[in-house]
Motif scaffolding. Sequence first.
Motif, short mmCIF file in Angstrom:
data_model
loop_
_atom_site.label_atom_id
_atom_site.label_comp_id
_atom_site.label_asym_id
_atom_site.label_seq_id
_atom_site.Cartn_x
_atom_site.Cartn_y
_atom_site.Cartn_z
N VAL A 159 3.43 -11.99 -3.66
CA VAL A 159 3.57 -10.69 -2.99
C VAL A 159 2.19 -10.12 -2.70
O VAL A 159 1.24 -10.35 -3.47
CB VAL A 159 4.39 -9.71 -3.86
N SER A 160 2.06 -9.41 -1.60
CA SER A 160 0.81 -8.75 -1.23
C SER A 160 1.10 -7.31 -0.82
O SER A 160 2.23 -6.97 -0.45
CB SER A 160 0.11 -9.49 -0.10
N ALA A 174 7.98 12.28 1.66
CA ALA A 174 8.15 10.83 1.59
C ALA A 174 6.87 10.11 2.01
O ALA A 174 6.03 10.63 2.75
CB ALA A 174 9.30 10.39 2.48
N ALA A 175 6.76 8.88 1.52
CA ALA A 175 5.68 7.98 1.92
C ALA A 175 6.27 6.60 2.16
O ALA A 175 7.38 6.28 1.70
CB ALA A 175 4.61 7.92 0.84
N GLN A 176 5.52 5.79 2.90
CA GLN A 176 5.94 4.44 3.19
C GLN A 176 4.79 3.49 2.98
O GLN A 176 3.65 3.75 3.40
CB GLN A 176 6.45 4.32 4.62
N VAL A 177 5.08 2.39 2.26
CA VAL A 177 4.09 1.34 2.06
C VAL A 177 4.74 0.01 2.42
O VAL A 177 5.98 -0.11 2.46
CB VAL A 177 3.57 1.30 0.61
N HIS A 178 3.91 -1.00 2.65
CA HIS A 178 4.46 -2.28 3.05
C HIS A 178 3.53 -3.42 2.64
O HIS A 178 2.41 -3.19 2.17
CB HIS A 178 4.71 -2.33 4.56
N GLY A 179 4.01 -4.63 2.81
CA GLY A 179 3.23 -5.82 2.49
C GLY A 179 3.99 -7.06 2.90
O GLY A 179 4.93 -7.00 3.70
N THR A 180 3.62 -8.19 2.32
CA THR A 180 4.30 -9.44 2.61
C THR A 180 4.71 -10.13 1.31
O THR A 180 4.18 -9.81 0.23
CB THR A 180 3.41 -10.40 3.42
N ARG A 219 7.32 -16.76 4.68
CA ARG A 219 6.61 -15.49 4.51
C ARG A 219 7.35 -14.40 5.28
O ARG A 219 7.67 -14.55 6.45
CB ARG A 219 5.17 -15.61 5.01
N HIS A 220 7.62 -13.29 4.58
CA HIS A 220 8.33 -12.17 5.19
C HIS A 220 7.56 -10.88 4.93
O HIS A 220 6.70 -10.80 4.05
CB HIS A 220 9.74 -12.03 4.60
N ARG A 221 7.93 -9.84 5.68
CA ARG A 221 7.35 -8.51 5.49
C ARG A 221 8.33 -7.66 4.70
O ARG A 221 9.53 -7.69 4.95
CB ARG A 221 7.07 -7.85 6.84
N TRP A 222 7.84 -6.91 3.72
CA TRP A 222 8.67 -5.94 3.02
C TRP A 222 8.14 -4.54 3.32
O TRP A 222 6.97 -4.35 3.63
CB TRP A 222 8.67 -6.19 1.51
N SER A 223 9.02 -3.56 3.23
CA SER A 223 8.66 -2.17 3.46
C SER A 223 9.48 -1.29 2.54
O SER A 223 10.67 -1.56 2.33
CB SER A 223 8.91 -1.78 4.92
N LYS A 256 2.73 -9.52 -9.69
CA LYS A 256 2.42 -8.13 -9.35
C LYS A 256 1.18 -8.06 -8.46
O LYS A 256 0.25 -8.86 -8.60
CB LYS A 256 2.17 -7.33 -10.63
N ALA A 257 1.20 -7.09 -7.56
CA ALA A 257 0.05 -6.81 -6.71
C ALA A 257 -0.24 -5.32 -6.80
O ALA A 257 0.61 -4.50 -6.48
CB ALA A 257 0.33 -7.22 -5.27
N LYS A 258 -1.44 -4.97 -7.27
CA LYS A 258 -1.83 -3.58 -7.42
C LYS A 258 -3.04 -3.31 -6.53
O LYS A 258 -3.98 -4.11 -6.50
CB LYS A 258 -2.17 -3.27 -8.88
N ARG A 259 -3.00 -2.16 -5.80
CA ARG A 259 -4.06 -1.92 -4.83
C ARG A 259 -4.28 -0.42 -4.62
O ARG A 259 -3.32 0.35 -4.61
CB ARG A 259 -3.71 -2.58 -3.50
N HIS A 260 -5.55 -0.05 -4.46
CA HIS A 260 -5.89 1.30 -4.00
C HIS A 260 -5.73 1.32 -2.49
O HIS A 260 -6.37 0.53 -1.78
CB HIS A 260 -7.32 1.66 -4.40
N ILE A 261 -4.86 2.21 -2.00
CA ILE A 261 -4.57 2.24 -0.57
C ILE A 261 -4.88 3.63 -0.02
O ILE A 261 -5.18 4.58 -0.76
CB ILE A 261 -3.10 1.87 -0.29
N HIS A 262 -4.79 3.76 1.29
CA HIS A 262 -4.98 5.05 1.95
C HIS A 262 -3.70 5.41 2.71
O HIS A 262 -3.17 4.60 3.49
CB HIS A 262 -6.15 4.98 2.94
N LEU A 263 -3.17 6.59 2.44
CA LEU A 263 -2.03 7.11 3.19
C LEU A 263 -2.52 7.94 4.36
O LEU A 263 -3.34 8.86 4.18
CB LEU A 263 -1.14 7.97 2.29
#
Length: 305
Positions: A159-160, A174-180, A219-223, A256-263
């Motif tokens: 997972v990414s 609400a917020a939305q995040v995504h990855g693969t 490989r798929h995208r999740w949201s 697990k994938a942990k990341r500092h992101i920007h909203l």
Amino acid sequence: MRARRILIAAMFGVALVPLGAGAASAAPPGNDEPAGAVVLNVGDRVEQDTTEATTNAADDALNANCGAPATNASVWYQYTPSAKSKVVLDTTASSYSAGLMIFEGTPTADSLIACGPGAVGLRAQAGQTYYIMAFSDSEVDGGNLVLTLQNAPTPHVHVSMAERGAAFHGGGGAAQVHGTYSCTHGESFAGVDVHLLQRAGRLKIQADSGTNIRCNGKRHRWSARLVSPVGTYARGPAVAKATIVACGVLECRQQKAKRHIHLAWAPSSHRQWLAQPSMARRERPRPLVSQQRHWPSSWSSFAPH
């Protein structure tokens, strides 16, 4: 009169033909009892006509700690691995509903270590002999039994997390995040759980979400959409964590994938997306046919893979 006597004699002659001249009745198969158990090895696929196999009080006694609805047309096999192994025995290709019981050593009610309909997993120890009883778990008295013994596949997952997400003005915070993601051998369960944390001074704005996924090796995208009960997400830095879990025949795997992101603020064109319900955290995932000792009452809703 003489012709009549000849006809009567001929009729009696036909009646006196020994019954043994007809077809002999079939006998139970050689593996109808544990003493005749057929040896299995990993990779074997055996077919057997079990219509003449029997059941008796001994089968009922062995079923005491399993609870199968029936043990008709039971036949026996045995497996002795040379090395520690994880295997699955599968009867789902049979012409009737078939169940399995696995015993460690001599078959007794107390030596039962796994049972279930269709397929059963086994963590086998080197040099240990396991006896396997295959049987009809309904009123059907056997048929064409198809039994396979294979190594149990191990799930693989990845997972990414994308480095940017979205926060929504006027959308309930609400917020939305995504990855693969990608995964294989998640026959029982496959999903991605997400946690999003954002700080506003001393306030921790956080929420969880989860979604089921397709586990086909591609490989798929999740949201995921997240709504915090203690505040509203806004533009700025956040910390996101995604956990992928896939459960196969005997075991589960996760990453697990942990990341500092920007909203960033989401454009107004994304408001329709807010109407989608957020996913609640699911029950703890479990393997498909983990080594169990009881007949699952809910198994009727399970479609074998």
